[in-house]
Design a protein around this motif. Structure first.
Motif, PDB file in Angstrom:
ATOM      1  N   GLN A 167       0.813  -1.218   0.000  1.00  0.00           N
ATOM      2  CA  GLN A 167       0.000   0.000   0.000  1.00  0.00           C
ATOM      3  C   GLN A 167       0.848   1.270   0.000  1.00  0.00           C
ATOM      4  OE1 GLN A 167      -3.279   0.231   2.765  1.00  0.00           O
ATOM      5  NE2 GLN A 167      -3.747  -1.973   2.611  1.00  0.00           N
ATOM      6  N   ALA A 168       2.142   1.133   0.313  1.00  0.00           N
ATOM      7  CA  ALA A 168       3.010   2.309   0.378  1.00  0.00           C
ATOM      8  C   ALA A 168       4.068   2.333  -0.725  1.00  0.00           C
ATOM      9  CB  ALA A 168       3.705   2.373   1.737  1.00  0.00           C
ATOM     10  N   MET A 169       4.206   1.231  -1.429  1.00  0.00           N
ATOM     11  CA  MET A 169       5.284   1.132  -2.432  1.00  0.00           C
ATOM     12  C   MET A 169       4.931   1.886  -3.712  1.00  0.00           C
ATOM     13  SD  MET A 169       4.707  -2.723  -3.931  1.00  0.00           S
ATOM     14  CE  MET A 169       3.329  -3.072  -5.047  1.00  0.00           C
ATOM     15  N   SER A 170       5.996   2.144  -4.518  1.00  0.00           N
ATOM     16  CA  SER A 170       5.799   2.650  -5.874  1.00  0.00           C
ATOM     17  C   SER A 170       5.686   1.434  -6.776  1.00  0.00           C
ATOM     18  CB  SER A 170       6.987   3.518  -6.304  1.00  0.00           C
ATOM     19  OG  SER A 170       7.104   4.648  -5.472  1.00  0.00           O
ATOM     20  N   ALA A 171       4.512   1.246  -7.364  1.00  0.00           N
ATOM     21  CA  ALA A 171       4.280   0.040  -8.167  1.00  0.00           C
ATOM     22  C   ALA A 171       4.935   0.163  -9.542  1.00  0.00           C
ATOM     23  CB  ALA A 171       2.786  -0.201  -8.312  1.00  0.00           C
ATOM     24  N   ASN A 172       5.029  -0.976 -10.210  1.00  0.00           N
ATOM     25  CA  ASN A 172       5.585  -1.048 -11.569  1.00  0.00           C
ATOM     26  C   ASN A 172       6.956  -0.368 -11.679  1.00  0.00           C
ATOM     27  OD1 ASN A 172       3.166  -2.311 -12.527  1.00  0.00           O
ATOM     28  ND2 ASN A 172       2.196  -0.273 -12.552  1.00  0.00           N
ATOM     29  N   PRO A 173       7.921  -0.807 -10.909  1.00  0.00           N
ATOM     30  CA  PRO A 173       9.261  -0.187 -10.943  1.00  0.00           C
ATOM     31  C   PRO A 173       9.921  -0.397 -12.299  1.00  0.00           C
ATOM     32  CG  PRO A 173       9.354  -2.269  -9.776  1.00  0.00           C
ATOM     33  CD  PRO A 173       7.895  -2.004 -10.034  1.00  0.00           C
ATOM     34  N   PHE A 174      10.844   0.522 -12.611  1.00  0.00           N
ATOM     35  CA  PHE A 174      11.563   0.418 -13.880  1.00  0.00           C
ATOM     36  C   PHE A 174      12.593  -0.710 -13.784  1.00  0.00           C
ATOM     37  CE2 PHE A 174      12.464   2.269 -17.962  1.00  0.00           C
ATOM     38  CZ  PHE A 174      13.730   1.820 -18.239  1.00  0.00           C
ATOM     39  N   LYS A 175      12.617  -1.552 -14.811  1.00  0.00           N
ATOM     40  CA  LYS A 175      13.510  -2.720 -14.805  1.00  0.00           C
ATOM     41  C   LYS A 175      14.325  -2.770 -16.090  1.00  0.00           C
ATOM     42  CE  LYS A 175       9.760  -5.015 -14.202  1.00  0.00           C
ATOM     43  NZ  LYS A 175       8.736  -6.078 -14.104  1.00  0.00           N
ATOM     44  N   LEU A 176      15.551  -3.281 -15.966  1.00  0.00           N
ATOM     45  CA  LEU A 176      16.413  -3.558 -17.109  1.00  0.00           C
ATOM     46  C   LEU A 176      17.028  -4.930 -16.909  1.00  0.00           C
ATOM     47  CD1 LEU A 176      18.295  -0.161 -17.626  1.00  0.00           C
ATOM     48  CD2 LEU A 176      16.616  -1.164 -19.187  1.00  0.00           C
ATOM     49  N   GLU A 177      17.260  -5.627 -18.008  1.00  0.00           N
ATOM     50  CA  GLU A 177      17.904  -6.932 -17.894  1.00  0.00           C
ATOM     51  C   GLU A 177      19.408  -6.767 -17.692  1.00  0.00           C
ATOM     52  OE1 GLU A 177      16.992  -9.811 -20.850  1.00  0.00           O
ATOM     53  OE2 GLU A 177      14.813  -9.637 -20.577  1.00  0.00           O
ATOM     54  N   GLU A 178      20.042  -7.825 -17.221  1.00  0.00           N
ATOM     55  CA  GLU A 178      21.458  -7.781 -16.828  1.00  0.00           C
ATOM     56  C   GLU A 178      22.390  -7.389 -17.967  1.00  0.00           C
ATOM     57  OE1 GLU A 178      21.865 -11.066 -13.282  1.00  0.00           O
ATOM     58  OE2 GLU A 178      21.734 -11.801 -15.343  1.00  0.00           O
ATOM     59  N   HIS A 179      22.003  -7.707 -19.210  1.00  0.00           N
ATOM     60  CA  HIS A 179      22.899  -7.395 -20.326  1.00  0.00           C
ATOM     61  C   HIS A 179      22.832  -5.924 -20.726  1.00  0.00           C
ATOM     62  CE1 HIS A 179      19.466  -7.138 -23.056  1.00  0.00           C
ATOM     63  NE2 HIS A 179      19.020  -8.288 -22.542  1.00  0.00           N
ATOM     64  N   ALA A 180      21.830  -5.172 -20.190  1.00  0.00           N
ATOM     65  CA  ALA A 180      21.776  -3.735 -20.462  1.00  0.00           C
ATOM     66  C   ALA A 180      23.011  -3.068 -19.850  1.00  0.00           C
ATOM     67  CB  ALA A 180      20.497  -3.147 -19.884  1.00  0.00           C
ATOM     68  N   THR A 181      23.335  -1.868 -20.328  1.00  0.00           N
ATOM     69  CA  THR A 181      24.555  -1.205 -19.893  1.00  0.00           C
ATOM     70  C   THR A 181      24.280  -0.120 -18.851  1.00  0.00           C
ATOM     71  OG1 THR A 181      24.451   0.510 -21.595  1.00  0.00           O
ATOM     72  CG2 THR A 181      25.536  -1.568 -22.182  1.00  0.00           C
ATOM     73  N   ALA A 182      25.358   0.349 -18.249  1.00  0.00           N
ATOM     74  CA  ALA A 182      25.247   1.448 -17.299  1.00  0.00           C
ATOM     75  C   ALA A 182      24.677   2.693 -17.981  1.00  0.00           C
ATOM     76  CB  ALA A 182      26.617   1.752 -16.695  1.00  0.00           C
ATOM     77  N   TYR A 183      25.017   2.874 -19.247  1.00  0.00           N
ATOM     78  CA  TYR A 183      24.464   4.010 -19.988  1.00  0.00           C
ATOM     79  C   TYR A 183      22.942   3.911 -20.080  1.00  0.00           C
ATOM     80  CZ  TYR A 183      23.346   7.241 -23.749  1.00  0.00           C
ATOM     81  OH  TYR A 183      22.791   8.244 -24.489  1.00  0.00           O
ATOM     82  N   ASP A 184      22.417   2.688 -20.342  1.00  0.00           N
ATOM     83  CA  ASP A 184      20.967   2.495 -20.405  1.00  0.00           C
ATOM     84  C   ASP A 184      20.311   2.887 -19.087  1.00  0.00           C
ATOM     85  OD1 ASP A 184      21.537  -0.570 -22.243  1.00  0.00           O
ATOM     86  OD2 ASP A 184      21.146   1.467 -23.005  1.00  0.00           O
ATOM     87  N   ALA A 185      20.951   2.502 -17.976  1.00  0.00           N
ATOM     88  CA  ALA A 185      20.403   2.831 -16.659  1.00  0.00           C
ATOM     89  C   ALA A 185      20.441   4.332 -16.418  1.00  0.00           C
ATOM     90  CB  ALA A 185      21.175   2.094 -15.570  1.00  0.00           C
ATOM     91  N   MET A 186      21.533   4.977 -16.798  1.00  0.00           N
ATOM     92  CA  MET A 186      21.662   6.417 -16.608  1.00  0.00           C
ATOM     93  C   MET A 186      20.620   7.166 -17.432  1.00  0.00           C
ATOM     94  SD  MET A 186      25.046   8.802 -17.052  1.00  0.00           S
ATOM     95  CE  MET A 186      25.794   8.174 -15.558  1.00  0.00           C
ATOM     96  N   LEU A 187      20.396   6.715 -18.664  1.00  0.00           N
ATOM     97  CA  LEU A 187      19.400   7.343 -19.528  1.00  0.00           C
ATOM     98  C   LEU A 187      18.004   7.180 -18.937  1.00  0.00           C
ATOM     99  CD1 LEU A 187      18.753   8.780 -22.200  1.00  0.00           C
ATOM    100  CD2 LEU A 187      18.587   6.522 -23.285  1.00  0.00           C
ATOM    101  N   ALA A 188      17.724   5.988 -18.387  1.00  0.00           N
ATOM    102  CA  ALA A 188      16.407   5.745 -17.784  1.00  0.00           C
ATOM    103  C   ALA A 188      16.184   6.661 -16.589  1.00  0.00           C
ATOM    104  CB  ALA A 188      16.295   4.279 -17.367  1.00  0.00           C
ATOM    105  N   MET A 189      17.209   6.846 -15.763  1.00  0.00           N
ATOM    106  CA  MET A 189      17.077   7.704 -14.592  1.00  0.00           C
ATOM    107  C   MET A 189      16.822   9.152 -15.000  1.00  0.00           C
ATOM    108  SD  MET A 189      20.039   6.193 -12.062  1.00  0.00           S
ATOM    109  CE  MET A 189      19.981   4.497 -11.484  1.00  0.00           C
ATOM    110  N   ALA A 190      17.537   9.590 -16.039  1.00  0.00           N
ATOM    111  CA  ALA A 190      17.353  10.966 -16.499  1.00  0.00           C
ATOM    112  C   ALA A 190      15.983  11.154 -17.138  1.00  0.00           C
ATOM    113  CB  ALA A 190      18.450  11.319 -17.504  1.00  0.00           C
ATOM    114  N   THR A 191      15.538  10.153 -17.860  1.00  0.00           N
ATOM    115  CA  THR A 191      14.262  10.251 -18.582  1.00  0.00           C
ATOM    116  C   THR A 191      13.063  10.179 -17.651  1.00  0.00           C
ATOM    117  OG1 THR A 191      15.279   9.218 -20.524  1.00  0.00           O
ATOM    118  CG2 THR A 191      12.856   9.251 -20.434  1.00  0.00           C
ATOM    119  N   HIS A 192      13.097   9.244 -16.706  1.00  0.00           N
ATOM    120  CA  HIS A 192      11.933   8.982 -15.855  1.00  0.00           C
ATOM    121  C   HIS A 192      12.020   9.655 -14.482  1.00  0.00           C
ATOM    122  CE1 HIS A 192      10.551   6.039 -18.790  1.00  0.00           C
ATOM    123  NE2 HIS A 192      11.768   5.495 -18.776  1.00  0.00           N
ATOM    124  N   GLY A 193      13.132  10.346 -14.197  1.00  0.00           N
ATOM    125  CA  GLY A 193      13.271  11.024 -12.913  1.00  0.00           C
ATOM    126  C   GLY A 193      13.319  10.076 -11.741  1.00  0.00           C
TER     127      GLY A 193
END
Length: 644
Positions: free
Chosen positions: A244-270
């Motif tokens: 009831q307190a969590m943020s649902a549907n968290p953003f996920k990436l598979e293990e083969h994705a890169t650090a750049y993909d994660a950084m882009l996701a953080m910048a895009t989705h805040g």
């Protein structure tokens, strides 16, 4: 043999000796050696012929019997076996060059195979004459010592190459997420009560929690910001499920994705966290904004700013991780052990001071003279990646009736500081050598009395305490109090040679692990067969001797290298001798740093236990030479203090 034949042979020998002397004077180090030493070489060395293609010396020949100096021709040195001995695999040697210096010095087989690649003449000096020449000729001895120093440089370049490669792998945004961030994320089931979930976050000391089902499929994330917005301000009962307190549907990436993909996701989705999953969608890790920051070249300026601007322990925890990352970068750049340990100590000092300052907000000592003291490796500016707390407090209290009450206030304050330092990665001292222990929270007079008692009655416990508490530095507060302690200590030790002799006897209890048959003794740690404790049987020997000579000669410095350098001047120890000793200490410290970083798990304290069989041949050779320098230093101490 008739007189004429005898005369001709003698004349031939004189001509050979004359030719030898003429040749030697054109090549180092012989061109700087005295006439007597040159004559010894000319008289003892024999000129031998080696046809093209013949092996001159190699590992199979056993302990090297000769020192070889090439008179003419060419010799090829090739590494034996698959172990890397030096930075080269094949090396060509020509006229005026010599071999195998390390092997003949150590009295062991050569690690290289030396082959004549064309018809070659070599002067062969028997090993026993070589060693006598080293002992009698400072120039020749220095040449051989510099040879060992050149090996140290080669080893440092190897370490640099190894760490640079690892740094390159770690510090790129192209790195897969499988190797970044937490690989053991803290998670709870969706039905977990909110209170239980918060307790788990607190116990684990994390800022986020993953909510996942029994199938390890993540369904939500709960962070500290959620705590304020969705629990406190929403007045949510603590017995409701965390879902009831969590943020649902968290953003996920598979293990083969890169650090750049994660950084882009953080910048895009805040967002500040990205969940990492395997191909089946099961949770395998969490990558935070901080993890991506750590991939970049962390700079000294940023770390100092983050430490000095930290408003809580959580911010300092991040800074402590950055200190480790920056130290690793410096290893990759080839920084020496002395500079690196001082650098680590300097940043740890800054972090400790900030913890001290933050806790002063809850404790008021205005108008009271006091200082926070660092002991042990921190007191010597010699901290490695693996270090616990060794600290104390000295304070002044003119009113003797108020001492105990003031001490209790300092103890409560010190306990808060010790706990916060533990949270920042400096474990609580197992021996309880901490400022929160009443034994080490003393007035200036009490510290003086304590020092005097240890020096006056050098029992085993007193000598052990001396090895810890005599290496002290003030980190915060009234520095003059620590300076007064230092003056008192040096005055007491300089007037008590029996104490220094007892310390010397104590320092000789542990010897370098050099074997008579094998290179190293690896059975000294019953629980760790095959391993050597580089601190106990290596760096500690140099540290103990440095402390004794510093106390004997009135050196105020606590750093071991500085102590040895300054004391050696006052003891008239030759520069080349002390330089070889310091190079040995430097290499042992480098191996400790390398091992602690590469072998230690993230967030844990690495150890000092190495298996010499895992070292390449070059590092084995230098480690053996470093232990010899430790033994040489102990021999000098034994003679100086007449310890049997």
């Amino acid at each position: 043999m008739n007189p004429l034949e005898t005369s001709l042979r003698q004349e031939g020998r004189r001509r050979v000796a004359g030719n030898t002397l003429a040749f030697l004077k054109n090549h180092a180090p012989f061109d700087k050696m005295g006439a007597e030493a040159l004559q010894v070489f000319a008289d003892k060395a024999q000129l031998a012929f080696h046809p093209a293609g013949s092996e001159i010396v190699g590992p199979a020949a056993g302990n090297v019997r000769f020192f070889y100096l090439i008179e003419s021709g060419k010799v090829q040195a090739r590494q034996a076996g698959e172990v890397t001995v030096t930075e080269y695999s094949i090396l060509s040697l020509g006229a005026g060059e010599s071999f195998p210096i390390g092997a003949v010095t150590a009295g062991r087989p050569s690690t290289n195979t030396y082959t004549a690649v064309e018809d070659t003449f070599c002067y062969q000096l028997p090993a026993e004459d070589f060693l006598r020449l080293m002992a009698s000729s400072p120039e020749f001895n220095l040449f051989c010592t510099q040879y060992i120093a050149s090996l140290l440089d080669q080893s440092r370049r190897q370490l640099q190459l190894q760490f640079a490669q690892r740094a390159s792998e770690q510090q790129t945004l192209n790195s897969p997420l499988a190797g970044i961030g937490s690989r053991s994320p803290v998670s709870v089931a969706p039905e977990t009560p909110l209170r239980a979930a918060l307790e788990k976050m607190s116990q684990a000391g994390v800022g986020s929690l993953v909510i996942a089902g029994e199938d390890r499929q993540p369904v939500g994330v709960f962070t500290r910001s959620d705590l304020l917005d969705r629990v406190v301000l929403a007045d949510l009962p603590h017995d409701v499920p965390i879902s009831q307190a969590m943020s649902a549907n968290p953003f996920k990436l598979e293990e083969h994705a890169t650090a750049y993909d994660a950084m882009l996701a953080m910048a895009t989705h805040g967002i500040r966290h990205v969940l990492v999953t395997d191909a089946e969608g099961k949770l395998t890790g969490v990558v935070s904004e901080r993890d991506l920051f750590a991939l970049q070249r962390v700079g000294l300026r940023q770390i100092r700013q983050s430490i000095e601007g930290a408003h809580n322990v959580e911010a300092l925890q991040h800074a402590a991780a950055d200190v480790r990352q920056l130290a690793f970068n410096m290893l990759a750049q080839g920084v020496g052990a002395e500079q690196l340990t001082q650098f680590i100590s300097a940043l740890n000092d800054a972090l400790t001071r900030r913890v001290i300052q933050l806790n002063l907000d809850k404790h008021n000592f205005e108008g009271i003279d006091w200082a926070w003291l660092a002991f042990g490796s921190e007191g010597r500016d010699e901290q490695t990646f693996s270090t616990d707390q060794d600290n104390g407090i000295v304070f002044a209290c003119p009113d003797t009736d108020a001492v105990d009450a003031l001490r209790q206030r300092f103890l409560a304050y010190a306990l808060d500081v010790n706990k916060d330092l533990d949270r920042c990665g400096f474990p609580l001292c197992k021996g309880n050598i901490m400022a929160s222990n009443p034994q080490w929270c003393l007035t200036l007079d009490e510290w003086r009395d304590q020092f005097s008692n240890w020096i006056r009655v050098p029992q085993p416990e007193a000598l052990l305490n001396a090895t810890i508490f005599f290496d002290f530095r003030p980190l915060f507060g009234k520095i003059e109090l620590a300076e007064s302690m230092r003056r008192h200590l040096l005055a007491q030790t300089s007037s008590n040679p029996m104490f220094l002799r007892a310390m010397a006897h104590n320092a000789l209890d542990v010897e370098p692990p050099l074997g008579k048959i094998r290179d190293f003794l690896t059975d000294l740690e019953p629980d760790q067969p095959g391993k050597i404790d580089l601190k106990k049987y290596g760096s500690r020997i140099f540290v103990d001797v440095a402390r004794i000579y510093a106390l004997a000669t009135g050196v105020h410095n606590t750093n071991s290298v500085q102590r040895l350098r300054l004391a050696s001047k006052r003891l008239s120890i030759r520069d080349e001798e002390i330089n070889a000793i310091l190079e040995g200490l430097d290499f042992i410290q480098l191996l400790r740093l390398q091992h602690q970083y590469l072998e230690g798990e993230p967030g844990t304290q690495g150890d000092n236990l190495i298996n010499p069989d895992t070292l390449n041949e070059l590092d084995r050779r230098i480690l053996k030479e470093s232990f010899r320098q430790a033994r040489k230093l102990q021999t000098r101490l034994k003679l100086d203090y007449q310890v049997n």
